[in-house]
Design a protein around this motif. Structure first.
Motif, short mmCIF file in Angstrom:
data_model
loop_
_atom_site.label_atom_id
_atom_site.label_comp_id
_atom_site.label_asym_id
_atom_site.label_seq_id
_atom_site.Cartn_x
_atom_site.Cartn_y
_atom_site.Cartn_z
N ALA A 1 69.02 43.20 35.22
CA ALA A 1 68.13 44.34 35.40
C ALA A 1 66.86 44.18 34.57
N LEU A 2 67.02 43.71 33.34
CA LEU A 2 65.86 43.53 32.47
C LEU A 2 64.93 42.46 33.01
N GLN A 3 65.50 41.41 33.56
CA GLN A 3 64.67 40.35 34.12
C GLN A 3 63.92 40.85 35.35
N ALA A 4 64.57 41.65 36.18
CA ALA A 4 63.89 42.20 37.35
C ALA A 4 62.79 43.17 36.93
N ALA A 5 63.04 43.95 35.87
CA ALA A 5 61.99 44.85 35.36
C ALA A 5 60.80 44.04 34.86
N GLY A 6 61.06 42.86 34.29
CA GLY A 6 59.97 41.98 33.89
C GLY A 6 59.15 41.51 35.08
N GLU A 7 59.83 41.24 36.20
CA GLU A 7 59.11 40.86 37.41
C GLU A 7 58.21 42.00 37.89
N ALA A 8 58.68 43.23 37.72
CA ALA A 8 57.89 44.40 38.12
C ALA A 8 56.86 44.78 37.08
N ASP A 9 56.94 44.20 35.89
CA ASP A 9 56.06 44.55 34.77
C ASP A 9 56.14 46.05 34.48
N ALA B 1 65.59 46.22 39.76
CA ALA B 1 65.95 46.53 38.37
C ALA B 1 66.77 47.81 38.30
N GLU B 2 66.36 48.83 39.05
CA GLU B 2 67.12 50.09 39.08
C GLU B 2 68.52 49.86 39.63
N THR B 3 68.62 49.02 40.66
CA THR B 3 69.92 48.76 41.27
C THR B 3 70.85 48.07 40.29
N TYR B 4 70.35 47.05 39.61
CA TYR B 4 71.17 46.38 38.60
C TYR B 4 71.50 47.33 37.44
N LEU B 5 70.58 48.21 37.10
CA LEU B 5 70.85 49.19 36.05
C LEU B 5 72.01 50.09 36.46
#
Length: 425
Positions: free
Chosen positions: A206-214, A179-183
């Motif tokens: 990035a938002l979708q990856a952050a969702g995976e990380a919760d 998520a940080e990388t896509y950000l």
């Protein structure tokens, strides 16, 4: 940390599109179906709730058409698995979710599965992947954006490969770093490459990856960056929808005073570009109060784009646009004096705003002096936002274009190196 539940792909796309509740999306889909000429299709909140569940059913054809058209993504990208399977490599008994995004090399397909079989990567994979993410974040301050961006995108592609091969805390670490990388990629696309549509798509990943990380705070930061896209073109409603979502996510986790102040600063920037400078200055005043009071929560290490000096720069720009030139000059000079070497990239923007203050004050020589200092900084660390400021100042100096200082500025602004850099980056 509990695993996120539900179809985070659809949830992220819904929030990014400005639908903050399942009811909002249901109503929008029903209206959109009518606009598309699909008669008799009524989608209720219960249906949306099923689609956002952990095992969403494959929608009916008309629903697929409306969902894809409204949210701008394929069904697989929205977290649905077709009954005939998603193709690609097999994961027996486990569903996969596919996202599409474009990069500098063309079209790529990345896969972010929600469920896993056995992990094939060691527990160190998350830390190792995260270390490169942090290095890219630091390099953003000094490396030319066009050179850094391909490396960041390639790192994101690697993260998408690693994610299905990790489990539990390692998976969350990889997802958060992804998520940080896509950000970071989205920030480069928006602020440095001036490609807002592309940045919006990257930030959705990035938002979708952050969702995976919760990770709610990371999600909040991504949503606030997404608010810049409509905010930059004075789409106040679009920006405020995303800021509402960003503030909602920020309430779900302990947020530092610095983070909350930055949210105020982002909203102030959007309000300023919509012409609401009074509202913007009130938001900046609230941000200053938050920083002065502080709180017990520490800042996230990935939040390296904000500081009291940056807030002063936000304030000076808004004051300048509001016509408060004396106050703007004071705020901008304070920001310039307070910035650390790690923030040098931002100096071109401040020099540009100081030049704009002097141009508005009828001081063309001082304006040109600051504009040339901005160009000096841009020669060291390119920043498209800084060059935009210089060009705005030059347009403001049209009535003085026959004066020697303006001609000297033109010689700098249109020399071979600067022209090729501005057109080629």
């Amino acid at each position: 940390m509990p695993r996120p539940t539900g179809n985070v792909r659809l949830k992220a796309a819904r929030v990014a599109a400005g639908f903050n509740s399942q009811q909002d999306l249901a109503d929008a889909l029903t209206r959109h179906a009518k606009d598309m000429g699909i008669r008799g299709l009524s989608i209720g909140v219960r249906q949306v709730r099923r689609w956002e569940s952990d095992n969403p059913p494959w929608p009916q054809p008309d629903c697929q058409r409306v969902l894809s058209h409204l949210l701008g993504q394929s069904m697989e990208a929205l977290g649905f698995t077709p009954p005939w399977g998603s193709g690609g490599s097999q994961q027996t008994g486990h569903s996969r979710r596919t996202l599409d995004a474009s990069d500098a090399a063309g079209q790529r397909r990345v896969t972010l599965p929600r469920r896993l079989g056995a992990a094939s990567q060691p527990s160190t994979a998350g830390v190792d992947f995260q270390a490169v993410t942090r290095s890219h974040r630091r390099l953003y301050c000094s490396v030319t954006p066009t050179q850094l961006h391909p490396a960041v995108v390639a790192h994101a592609t690697l993260g998408c490969v690693l994610l299905p091969e990790t489990m539990d805390s390692t998976r969350r670490t990889v997802a958060a770093a992804l998520a940080e990388t896509y950000l970071l990629a989205g920030r480069i696309e928006f602020f440095d490459l001036r490609e807002p549509s592309r940045a919006n798509g990257t930030l959705l990943l990035a938002l979708q990856a952050a969702g995976e990380a919760d990770d709610s705070l990371l999600g909040s930061a991504i949503l606030a960056h997404m608010a810049f896209v409509p905010g930059w073109v004075a789409d106040r409603d679009g920006a405020l929808e995303r800021m509402t979502a960003a503030r909602t996510y920020a309430r779900r986790a302990p947020a530092s005073a610095e983070f909350l102040a930055w949210l105020d600063a982002v909203e102030a920037e959007c309000e300023t570009r919509s012409g609401n400078t009074r509202t913007a200055l009130n938001l900046i005043g609230h941000a200053e109060d938050l920083l002065a009071a502080g709180n017990d929560h520490s800042s996230q290490d990935w939040m390296d784009w904000f500081s009291p000096a940056r807030l002063a720069a936000f304030k000076g720009n808004t004051q300048m646009i509001a016509g408060h030139l004396l106050q703007a000059r004071e705020s901008l000079l304070h920001a310039l004096a307070s910035m650390t070497p790690a923030e040098d990239k931002q100096r071109s923007v401040i020099y540009g705003d100081l030049a704009a203050v002097e141009a508005a004050s009828g001081n063309p020589e001082q304006a040109c002096g600051y504009a040339e200092q901005a160009l000096d900084q841009l020669a060291i660390t390119w920043y498209a936002t800084g060059m935009d400021r210089v060009r705005e100042v030059r347009r403001a100096l049209t009535s003085h274009q026959h004066e020697r200082c303006v001609r000297d500025l033109d010689d700098r602004l249109y020399d071979w190196a600067t022209t090729l850099s501005a057109l080629g980056r």
